[in-house]
Design an enzyme around this catalytic site. Structure first.
Site, short mmCIF file in Angstrom:
data_model
loop_
_atom_site.label_atom_id
_atom_site.label_comp_id
_atom_site.label_asym_id
_atom_site.label_seq_id
_atom_site.Cartn_x
_atom_site.Cartn_y
_atom_site.Cartn_z
N THR A 154 0.89 -1.15 0.00
CA THR A 154 0.00 0.00 0.00
C THR A 154 0.93 1.20 0.00
OG1 THR A 154 -1.67 -1.18 1.31
CG2 THR A 154 -1.79 1.21 1.35
N VAL A 205 -1.43 -6.36 5.84
CA VAL A 205 -2.59 -7.20 5.56
C VAL A 205 -3.84 -6.47 6.05
CG1 VAL A 205 -3.73 -9.39 6.04
CG2 VAL A 205 -1.24 -9.34 5.66
#
Length: 280
Positions: A154, A205
């Site tokens: 990300t 995650v």
């Protein structure tokens, strides 16, 4: 004025030394550009600008270079939060947009500020965003070979402007090969949160970050008087209890940087106009 950015995680087992160096150099360059932009812009404008640069770099899993889902399509999520106004906006599982974070920025003016799927794409087209494929050949090769390189990636940015205002922005191209419809943490307050006391952006995650409410917990604890270091320590201890995989970057209202990851190595860079810190 300070800025800190992240670009997901780096694993020595599935990425080369050359890729590591390229990421270090890219993060340093983007942090510099972000800091220069911050000189004459607000924290909110700066985090959008800086995350859009990360989305435009195929080294990172957001925008161009996003992961491909189990049905062969790319769906991205991004969010923005203004620490002063406490407004949060975002897009979830948007397709064929170059910079999801810029769509989130436009949504800030709406009453309905978080849109998903077809609605998000329709809104983007109606507001001048061109149809754009973010797929690159490398991601297609990984998909076809069922490789999951970079699956915990990300990008994000938090900034403190010269008026003492904070903002956070986060964008992701998913974990790759996920079930269609899966929602990450990036467009939730678990992965991206800010107020007048602290701003946090997460990577890792998504399910673990949501379960731990990582960003919201850190910001809340700083708001309640805990130091940024102690807020991270307590939140990551709770993350450890569920064996959570996450990293986070933050700035508090006093300009203190902090970053931590539960598993090595989150890639990040910070800059205050004098000193750089870049992941090893």
């Amino acid at each position: 004025m300070k800025i800190i950015i992240h670009g997901g995680f780096f694993s020595e087992s599935d990425q080369s030394h050359e890729v590591k160096v390229a990421k270090q150099n890219s993060l340093k360059e983007i942090a510099t550009k972000g800091f220069e932009f911050l000189q004459n812009h607000s924290a909110e404008e700066t985090v959008v600008y800086t995350v859009s640069l990360l989305e435009d770099d195929p080294l990172f899993n957001a925008g161009i270079g996003s992961q491909i889902q189990s049905d062969g399509k790319i769906r991205m999520s991004a969010s923005l939060m203004n620490g002063e106004t406490q407004k949060f906006s975002g897009v979830i599982n948007i397709e064929n947009v170059k910079n999801p974070i810029k769509v989130a920025q436009v949504l800030m003016k709406e009453q309905d500020r978080v849109l998903g799927g077809e609605g998000a794409k329709k809104y983007a087209l109606e507001h001048g965003f061109e149809d754009f494929s973010t797929e690159i050949p490398q991601r297609r090769k990984e998909y076809e070979a069922k490789l999951k390189n970079g699956g915990k990636g990300t990008v994000g940015c938090v900034a403190l402007d010269n008026n003492g205002k904070l903002a956070a922005a986060t964008s992701t191209g998913g974990k790759g090969f996920e079930i269609v419809g899966r929602i990450s943490d990036s467009a939730t307050v678990a992965g991206n949160f800010a107020n007048q006391h602290c701003a946090v952006s997460c990577t890792g995650v998504g399910e673990d970050i949501v379960s731990n409410a990582t960003a919201a917990k850190i910001v809340t604890r700083v708001s309640d008087g805990m130091s940024i270091e102690k807020a991270f320590e307590k939140t990551f201890q709770e993350l450890k209890e569920i064996d959570g995989f996450a990293g986070a970057i933050a700035i508090d209202q006093s300009g203190n940087f902090f970053h931590q990851d539960s598993y090595p190595t989150m890639v990040f860079a910070s800059f205050d106009g004098i000193d750089f810190e870049v992941f090893d």
